[in-house]
Design a protein around this motif. Structure first.
Motif, PDB file in Angstrom:
ATOM      1  N   TRP A 182       1.036  -0.820   0.240  1.00 39.36           N
ATOM      2  CA  TRP A 182      -0.340  -0.220  -0.138  1.00 39.36           C
ATOM      3  C   TRP A 182       1.137   1.376   0.208  1.00 39.36           C
ATOM      4  CZ3 TRP A 182      -5.015   0.083  -0.595  1.00 39.36           C
ATOM      5  CH2 TRP A 182      -5.765  -1.189  -1.221  1.00 39.36           C
ATOM      6  N   ASP A 183       2.513   0.863   0.271  1.00 33.56           N
ATOM      7  CA  ASP A 183       3.559   2.130  -0.294  1.00 33.56           C
ATOM      8  C   ASP A 183       4.159   1.842  -0.858  1.00 33.56           C
ATOM      9  OD1 ASP A 183       3.976   4.449   0.403  1.00 33.56           O
ATOM     10  OD2 ASP A 183       5.282   4.149   2.299  1.00 33.56           O
ATOM     11  N   PRO A 184       3.693   1.904  -2.239  1.00 34.15           N
ATOM     12  CA  PRO A 184       4.845   0.615  -3.030  1.00 34.15           C
ATOM     13  C   PRO A 184       6.298   1.965  -3.468  1.00 34.15           C
ATOM     14  CG  PRO A 184       2.683   1.403  -4.495  1.00 34.15           C
ATOM     15  CD  PRO A 184       2.762   1.406  -3.057  1.00 34.15           C
ATOM     16  N   SER A 185       7.539   0.551  -3.662  1.00 30.58           N
ATOM     17  CA  SER A 185       8.219   1.296  -4.315  1.00 30.58           C
ATOM     18  C   SER A 185       8.124   1.810  -6.010  1.00 30.58           C
ATOM     19  CB  SER A 185       9.392   0.245  -4.709  1.00 30.58           C
ATOM     20  OG  SER A 185       9.183  -0.804  -5.581  1.00 30.58           O
ATOM     21  N   ARG A 186       8.555   2.240  -6.616  1.00 28.29           N
ATOM     22  CA  ARG A 186       8.785   2.570  -7.614  1.00 28.29           C
ATOM     23  C   ARG A 186       8.562   1.668  -8.387  1.00 28.29           C
ATOM     24  NH1 ARG A 186      10.479   3.811 -12.975  1.00 28.29           N
ATOM     25  NH2 ARG A 186       9.927   5.995 -13.784  1.00 28.29           N
ATOM     26  N   GLU A 187       9.481   0.305  -8.512  1.00 26.76           N
ATOM     27  CA  GLU A 187       9.167  -0.271  -9.403  1.00 26.76           C
ATOM     28  C   GLU A 187       7.793  -1.700  -9.414  1.00 26.76           C
ATOM     29  OE1 GLU A 187      11.790  -0.153  -7.615  1.00 26.76           O
ATOM     30  OE2 GLU A 187      13.405   0.474  -8.564  1.00 26.76           O
ATOM     31  N   GLU A 188       7.019  -1.467  -8.319  1.00 26.30           N
ATOM     32  CA  GLU A 188       6.207  -2.208  -7.368  1.00 26.30           C
ATOM     33  C   GLU A 188       4.891  -1.052  -8.582  1.00 26.30           C
ATOM     34  OE1 GLU A 188       6.353  -4.036  -3.389  1.00 26.30           O
ATOM     35  OE2 GLU A 188       6.293  -2.099  -3.713  1.00 26.30           O
ATOM     36  N   LEU A 189       4.775   0.152  -8.324  1.00 21.75           N
ATOM     37  CA  LEU A 189       4.151   1.278  -8.861  1.00 21.75           C
ATOM     38  C   LEU A 189       4.455   1.088 -10.431  1.00 21.75           C
ATOM     39  CD1 LEU A 189       2.368   3.484  -7.381  1.00 21.75           C
ATOM     40  CD2 LEU A 189       4.105   4.922  -8.855  1.00 21.75           C
ATOM     41  N   GLN A 190       5.108   1.032 -10.934  1.00 21.49           N
ATOM     42  CA  GLN A 190       5.373  -0.001 -12.566  1.00 21.49           C
ATOM     43  C   GLN A 190       4.499  -0.953 -12.697  1.00 21.49           C
ATOM     44  OE1 GLN A 190       9.088   0.621 -12.742  1.00 21.49           O
ATOM     45  NE2 GLN A 190       9.503   1.860 -14.030  1.00 21.49           N
ATOM     46  N   GLU A 191       4.772  -2.188 -11.822  1.00 18.12           N
ATOM     47  CA  GLU A 191       4.043  -3.757 -12.147  1.00 18.12           C
ATOM     48  C   GLU A 191       2.250  -3.044 -11.941  1.00 18.12           C
ATOM     49  OE1 GLU A 191       4.624  -6.081 -12.853  1.00 18.12           O
ATOM     50  OE2 GLU A 191       7.121  -4.773 -13.760  1.00 18.12           O
ATOM     51  N   PHE A 192       1.822  -2.620 -11.026  1.00 18.50           N
ATOM     52  CA  PHE A 192       0.698  -1.713 -11.168  1.00 18.50           C
ATOM     53  C   PHE A 192      -0.196  -1.053 -11.970  1.00 18.50           C
ATOM     54  CE2 PHE A 192       1.056  -1.207  -6.084  1.00 18.50           C
ATOM     55  CZ  PHE A 192       1.817  -2.590  -5.350  1.00 18.50           C
ATOM     56  N   ALA A 193       0.818  -0.287 -12.483  1.00 18.05           N
ATOM     57  CA  ALA A 193       0.561   0.737 -13.219  1.00 18.05           C
ATOM     58  C   ALA A 193       0.503  -0.079 -14.774  1.00 18.05           C
ATOM     59  CB  ALA A 193       1.186   1.428 -14.218  1.00 18.05           C
ATOM     60  N   ARG A 194       0.888  -0.933 -14.751  1.00 15.72           N
ATOM     61  CA  ARG A 194       0.847  -1.828 -16.331  1.00 15.72           C
ATOM     62  C   ARG A 194      -0.194  -2.861 -16.523  1.00 15.72           C
ATOM     63  NH1 ARG A 194       6.457  -3.197 -14.353  1.00 15.72           N
ATOM     64  NH2 ARG A 194       8.494  -2.411 -16.907  1.00 15.72           N
ATOM     65  N   PHE A 195      -0.443  -3.102 -15.112  1.00 12.29           N
ATOM     66  CA  PHE A 195      -1.445  -4.404 -14.898  1.00 12.29           C
ATOM     67  C   PHE A 195      -2.997  -3.578 -15.631  1.00 12.29           C
ATOM     68  CE2 PHE A 195      -4.397  -6.694 -12.248  1.00 12.29           C
ATOM     69  CZ  PHE A 195      -4.729  -8.095 -12.862  1.00 12.29           C
ATOM     70  N   ALA A 196      -3.394  -2.100 -14.350  1.00 10.42           N
ATOM     71  CA  ALA A 196      -4.298  -1.459 -14.708  1.00 10.42           C
ATOM     72  C   ALA A 196      -4.356  -0.873 -16.996  1.00 10.42           C
ATOM     73  CB  ALA A 196      -4.369  -0.407 -13.319  1.00 10.42           C
ATOM     74  N   ALA A 197      -2.964  -0.727 -16.826  1.00  9.20           N
ATOM     75  CA  ALA A 197      -3.290   0.284 -18.286  1.00  9.20           C
ATOM     76  C   ALA A 197      -3.749  -1.372 -19.277  1.00  9.20           C
ATOM     77  CB  ALA A 197      -2.282   0.262 -19.611  1.00  9.20           C
ATOM     78  N   ARG A 198      -3.648  -2.582 -18.593  1.00 14.06           N
ATOM     79  CA  ARG A 198      -3.738  -3.613 -20.145  1.00 14.06           C
ATOM     80  C   ARG A 198      -4.730  -3.833 -19.942  1.00 14.06           C
ATOM     81  NH1 ARG A 198       1.294  -6.257 -17.790  1.00 14.06           N
ATOM     82  NH2 ARG A 198      -0.290  -7.468 -17.061  1.00 14.06           N
ATOM     83  N   ALA A 199      -5.890  -4.058 -18.520  1.00 16.39           N
ATOM     84  CA  ALA A 199      -7.440  -3.812 -18.321  1.00 16.39           C
ATOM     85  C   ALA A 199      -7.986  -3.327 -18.717  1.00 16.39           C
ATOM     86  CB  ALA A 199      -7.812  -4.280 -16.405  1.00 16.39           C
ATOM     87  N   SER A 200      -7.814  -1.785 -18.649  1.00 18.54           N
ATOM     88  CA  SER A 200      -8.602  -1.381 -19.723  1.00 18.54           C
ATOM     89  C   SER A 200      -8.406  -0.950 -21.088  1.00 18.54           C
ATOM     90  CB  SER A 200      -7.980   0.506 -19.171  1.00 18.54           C
ATOM     91  OG  SER A 200      -8.870   1.835 -19.226  1.00 18.54           O
ATOM     92  N   ALA A 201      -6.930  -1.153 -21.398  1.00 19.73           N
ATOM     93  CA  ALA A 201      -7.548  -1.554 -23.239  1.00 19.73           C
ATOM     94  C   ALA A 201      -8.336  -2.901 -23.439  1.00 19.73           C
ATOM     95  CB  ALA A 201      -5.919  -1.701 -23.523  1.00 19.73           C
ATOM     96  N   ILE A 202      -8.366  -3.964 -22.374  1.00 18.35           N
ATOM     97  CA  ILE A 202      -9.208  -5.063 -23.205  1.00 18.35           C
ATOM     98  C   ILE A 202     -10.791  -4.587 -22.793  1.00 18.35           C
ATOM     99  CG2 ILE A 202      -9.892  -7.620 -22.770  1.00 18.35           C
ATOM    100  CD1 ILE A 202      -6.825  -7.477 -21.629  1.00 18.35           C
ATOM    101  N   THR A 203     -10.910  -3.592 -21.993  1.00 14.81           N
ATOM    102  CA  THR A 203     -12.325  -3.506 -22.556  1.00 14.81           C
ATOM    103  C   THR A 203     -13.008  -2.302 -23.451  1.00 14.81           C
ATOM    104  OG1 THR A 203     -11.878  -3.324 -19.355  1.00 14.81           O
ATOM    105  CG2 THR A 203     -13.352  -2.414 -20.616  1.00 14.81           C
ATOM    106  N   VAL A 204     -11.617  -1.318 -23.681  1.00 11.77           N
ATOM    107  CA  VAL A 204     -12.783  -0.422 -23.852  1.00 11.77           C
ATOM    108  C   VAL A 204     -12.123  -0.978 -26.537  1.00 11.77           C
ATOM    109  CG1 VAL A 204     -10.895   1.714 -23.163  1.00 11.77           C
ATOM    110  CG2 VAL A 204      -9.907   0.494 -25.151  1.00 11.77           C
ATOM    111  N   SER A 205     -11.460  -2.185 -26.434  1.00  9.12           N
ATOM    112  CA  SER A 205     -11.599  -2.948 -27.390  1.00  9.12           C
ATOM    113  C   SER A 205     -12.645  -3.915 -27.975  1.00  9.12           C
ATOM    114  CB  SER A 205     -10.558  -3.604 -27.568  1.00  9.12           C
ATOM    115  OG  SER A 205     -10.578  -5.263 -26.534  1.00  9.12           O
ATOM    116  N   ARG A 206     -13.622  -3.847 -27.122  1.00  5.13           N
ATOM    117  CA  ARG A 206     -14.962  -3.952 -26.801  1.00  5.13           C
ATOM    118  C   ARG A 206     -16.129  -3.606 -26.367  1.00  5.13           C
ATOM    119  NH1 ARG A 206     -12.651  -9.559 -23.608  1.00  5.13           N
ATOM    120  NH2 ARG A 206     -12.771  -8.557 -21.618  1.00  5.13           N
ATOM    121  N   ALA A 207     -17.221  -4.108 -26.777  1.00  3.68           N
ATOM    122  CA  ALA A 207     -18.470  -2.633 -26.957  1.00  3.68           C
ATOM    123  C   ALA A 207     -19.489  -3.208 -25.354  1.00  3.68           C
ATOM    124  CB  ALA A 207     -19.859  -3.252 -27.578  1.00  3.68           C
ATOM    125  N   GLY A 208     -19.191  -1.469 -24.113  1.00  6.30           N
ATOM    126  CA  GLY A 208     -20.046  -1.622 -23.405  1.00  6.30           C
ATOM    127  C   GLY A 208     -18.354  -1.760 -21.938  1.00  6.30           C
TER     128      GLY A 208
END
Length: 316
Positions: free
Chosen positions: A272-298
């Motif tokens: 909950w108080d991550p290092s920069r490397e952990e923050l990078q991993e969180f960003a990657r994971f969240a961005a992948r999820a959002s990209a999948i969602t916008v690639s399909r309807a609704g």
């Protein structure tokens, strides 16, 4: 979604291990009125986050405000089919909330809302590790005040995440900050969209907004910026991730997908108080999820296997 897929999603969360989530917020029905018909769709930002967490394999319940009516049953079935339990202790609404969306021949939308919101001020927190809230649930009275009391008195070991997901129809600008910031001061993780930031803090730069959120007490602050990607920040680190979608069908649920994946990653890691490397991993994971969602309807949020199969990306 196929009948088989619905059956598989309904089993998600059963026997799950790891952090257990409670989502507090609205479940409502969007009724889309076309030229010849009207189609009802389950909706609500917190509900999308709950479904997203369940599809990522978590045990999730939602404290919502449903009526004993046809639309209430539609939403209860939607939650069940996606592996989300209805939290015990929820109040019963006189009628399930509805957003009527009227489409003109040119495709422009006009919204008419019949929305009410209320919540209990006390809860049995047994078996809950993380609670998430936002949107109408922290804006519309009398429920917003009751939710704040509920969260303010939660056990010290229960983490809180907040996505204001501002709806101007329920939150006039003149008292928006006064209504929202008491929740932000309680939160461990806060996400704003670029539109939220402009509405709440007009004229403040994105970096200034993130600094402000961290100053209110969050250990992780995030801002999604549509086609410009997202920024995640802690007091000691800041990372950016680009928008990753190769194609965009629509952006419905993109922010909710990002939020669900972000808090899944944070809670699963325990950082909950991550290092920069952990923050990078969180960003990657969240961005992948959002990209999948916008690639399909609704608001069709991804499952964990879909995320595992997604291509890696660059984070700065």
């Amino acid at each position: 979604m196929t009948e088989r897929a619905v059956t598989e999603l309904g089993a998600i969360g059963q026997g799950a291990t790891g952090p257990r989530f409670l989502v507090v917020g609205e479940a409502l029905v969007d009724v889309i009125h076309g030229a010849d018909d009207a189609i009802a769709h389950p909706g609500g930002s917190p509900t999308n986050v709950a479904v997203g967490l369940a599809r990522l394999g978590h045990e999730v319940s939602e404290l919502c405000y449903l009526g004993e009516d046809e639309y209430g049953e539609l939403l209860r079935r939607h939650l069940r089919d996606n592996g989300v339990r209805e939290q015990s202790g929820a109040l019963t609404a006189p009628a399930t909330s509805v957003a009527d969306v009227h489409l003109s021949p040119s495709g422009d939308a006009r919204y008419d809302f019949a929305v009410t919101w209320d919540a209990p001020t006390a809860l049995d927190w047994t078996g809950i590790d993380v609670v998430h809230t936002g949107s109408i649930a922290i804006a519309l009275q009398p429920g917003a005040g009751h939710v704040h009391e509920l969260l303010e008195n939660r056990p010290a070991n229960v983490r809180l995440t907040v996505d204001p997901n501002v709806r101007p129809a329920f939150l006039p600008r003149e008292f928006a900050v006064a209504r929202i910031e008491p929740f932000l001061r309680l939160a461990d993780v806060v996400k704003l969209s670029e539109e939220d930031a402009e509405y709440l803090y007009p004229g403040l730069s994105p970096q200034g907004v993130l600094d402000h959120l961290l100053g209110l007490g969050a250990t992780i602050a995030a801002m999604t910026r549509g086609g410009d990607g997202a920024v995640l920040a802690t007091v000691d680190a800041r990372v950016t991730v680009p928008a990753l979608a190769d194609r965009v069908v629509d952006t419905v649920g993109a922010g909710d997908s990002f939020m669900a994946a972000l808090i899944s990653a944070v809670a699963s890691s325990g950082s909950w108080d991550p290092s920069r490397e952990e923050l990078q991993e969180f960003a990657r994971f969240a961005a992948r999820a959002s990209a999948i969602t916008v690639s399909r309807a609704g608001p069709d949020l991804p499952t964990r296997p879909e995320l595992s199969d997604a291509a890696p990306e660059r984070v700065e």
